[in-house]
Design an enzyme around this catalytic site. Structure first.
Site, PDB file in Angstrom:
ATOM      1  N   GLY A 117      11.671 -28.313  22.868  1.00 12.00           N
ATOM      2  CA  GLY A 117      11.813 -28.578  21.439  1.00 12.00           C
ATOM      3  C   GLY A 117      11.017 -27.591  20.613  1.00 12.00           C
ATOM      4  N   SER A 124      12.079 -24.793  18.885  1.00 13.25           N
ATOM      5  CA  SER A 124      12.720 -24.023  17.814  1.00 13.25           C
ATOM      6  C   SER A 124      11.988 -24.205  16.494  1.00 13.25           C
ATOM      7  CB  SER A 124      14.186 -24.439  17.649  1.00 13.25           C
ATOM      8  OG  SER A 124      14.986 -23.780  18.621  1.00 13.25           O
ATOM      9  N   ASN A 183      11.099 -23.135  25.266  1.00 13.40           N
ATOM     10  CA  ASN A 183      12.532 -23.443  25.259  1.00 13.40           C
ATOM     11  C   ASN A 183      13.105 -23.372  23.846  1.00 13.40           C
ATOM     12  OD1 ASN A 183      12.024 -23.954  27.932  1.00 13.40           O
ATOM     13  ND2 ASN A 183      13.139 -25.900  27.988  1.00 13.40           N
ATOM     14  N   ASP A 194      18.205 -26.203  32.821  1.00 15.30           N
ATOM     15  CA  ASP A 194      17.401 -26.959  31.857  1.00 15.30           C
ATOM     16  C   ASP A 194      17.753 -28.446  31.949  1.00 15.30           C
ATOM     17  OD1 ASP A 194      17.256 -26.952  28.206  1.00 15.30           O
ATOM     18  OD2 ASP A 194      15.688 -27.303  29.704  1.00 15.30           O
TER      19      ASP A 194
HETATM   20  O1  LIG Z   1      13.842 -27.900  24.544  1.00 15.91           O
HETATM   21  C1  LIG Z   1      14.867 -27.257  24.435  1.00 15.91           C
HETATM   22  C2  LIG Z   1      15.306 -26.590  23.129  1.00 15.91           C
HETATM   23  O2  LIG Z   1      14.655 -27.179  22.023  1.00 15.91           O
HETATM   24  P1  LIG Z   1      15.137 -26.841  20.511  1.00 15.91           P
HETATM   25  O3  LIG Z   1      16.188 -27.842  20.150  1.00 15.91           O
HETATM   26  O4  LIG Z   1      13.907 -26.979  19.680  1.00 15.91           O
HETATM   27  O5  LIG Z   1      15.687 -25.439  20.500  1.00 15.91           O
HETATM   28  N1  LIG Z   1      15.652 -27.063  25.500  1.00 15.91           N
HETATM   29  O6  LIG Z   1      15.333 -27.634  26.698  1.00 15.91           O
HETATM   30 NA    NA Z   2      13.659 -26.480  31.118  1.00 13.73          NA
HETATM   31 ZN   LIG Z   3      14.224 -29.432  26.289  1.00 17.33          ZN
END
Ligand SMILES: O=C(COP(=O)(O)O)NO
Ligand code: NA
Ligand SMILES: [Zn+2]
Length: 311
Positions: free
Chosen positions: A215, A217, A257, A88
């Site tokens: 992002g 979550s 993610n 990631d």
């Molecule tokens: O984008 C994310 C995770 O986002 P969160 O903070 O919303 O879990 N990882 O690459």
């Molecule tokens: Na990723």
């Molecule tokens: Zn991310």
């Protein structure tokens, strides 16, 4: 089985569901995620940031990468559900090459903070190397706001759909993360949650490829309440509401993610257990509730994204 991320996402793209990509830093999160995947008979994408590689390898990213490959492969080879391992937010060439060498299924090259032509050049370099090694590649267009694991950018820049079409043609990336208004971490929206569905729709029409939501979550209120019950202060935290997340899947998001939701679930379980069991010091006991809560959040998310029973 241990599979290539591209295979998981091509199927999701065809059948219009999404697969969660869960971040890990240790064994316990991996165990809880795998348990959720088994229960829901769902494909899983396990992902690690560069920080996680450094953390696991005690400063040596190649050692960290190969540790994660070995752990994930052991679970994957012994189970019927497809599992992939993804790097990631790869930003550092050394880390990206370490992940490819160690045997990751896919890597993200995150050059989204660079001007377009530079993003294209950097991404093309990684695609050439990764594809030569049978590894698939994710890239990002536009910028997320928010801070997480030193992935920070001052303001969010939304994706330009026409640029996205040009970018994927030039780079031949396997899946793309268009910035549509999310941000990393637990404080995503000042006011009401809003994502740019229009841009997402256009990017899907123009690229027809698997798309990634960073992002993503939700900041699960149940977990916030438990954690705050036992001393946490998550005031002002706000994530992507479930109905908005479902809409992004309907519009063509295929990889979602998820890091913050698992972190909050784990710490809620840890705080609750430790507060209620002052005499306990067996790590297999005092992390049990934490793992149970992570598994619950994982299972619910797999159901919500539509990947349950798709293994
Ligand atoms: O984008 C994310 C995770 O986002 P969160 O903070 O919303 O879990 N990882 O690459
Ligand atoms: Na990723
Ligand atoms: Zn991310």
């Amino acid at each position: 089985p241990y599979v290539n991320t591209k295979d998981i996402l091509e199927k999701a793209n065809k059948e219009y569901y999404a697969v969660a990509a869960f971040n890990i830093n240790n064994l316990e999160f991996l165990q809880a995620i795998v348990e959720g995947g088994i229960e829901k008979k769902s494909p899983l994408i396990i992902e690690t940031s560069e920080g996680a590689m450094k953390y696991a390898g005690m400063g040596d990213p190649l050692r960290g990468a190969s540790l994660f490959v070995k752990m994930v492969r052991e679970f994957a080879d012994s189970l019927d559900i497809p599992i992939a391992l993804h790097l990631d937010h790869g930003k550092n060439f050394k880390y990206i090459i370490s992940a490819i060498k160690a045997g990751y299924s896919s890597v993200m090259i995150d050059a989204s903070d660079k001007p377009l032509e530079e993003n294209i050049k950097t991404t093309k370099d990684i695609v050439r190397i990764a594809h030569a090694a049978g590894v698939s590649v994710e890239a990002e267009l536009g910028k997320l706001a928010g801070i997480e694991d030193n992935v920070a950018s001052a303001e969010s820049v939304l994706v330009n759909p026409d640029e996205a079409k040009y970018f994927v043609e030039e780079t031949q990336v396997d899946f793309l993360a268009p910035a549509i208004g999310t941000s990393h971490g637990a404080f995503k929206f000042k006011g009401e949650a809003k994502l740019d569905f229009d841009r997402l729709k256009k990017v899907k029409e123009l690229t027809k490829m698997p798309l990634v939501l960073h992002g993503a979550s939700s900041v699960v209120q149940e977990m916030v309440e438990i954690a705050e019950n036992y001393g946490a202060d998550f005031g002002g935290s706000k994530g992507v509401p479930s109905d908005i997340l479902k809409e992004t899947v309907r519009l063509g998001i295929n990889k979602v993610n998820t890091d913050t939701d698992l972190r909050m679930a784990f710490v809620a379980g840890l705080r609750e257990f430790l507060q209620n069991n002052p005499k306990e010091f067996d790590p297999r006991k005092y992390m049990e509730t934490a793992k149970t809560y992570v598994k619950k959040v994982v299972s619910d998310r797999l159901e919500l994204l539509g990947s349950a029973n798709k293994a």
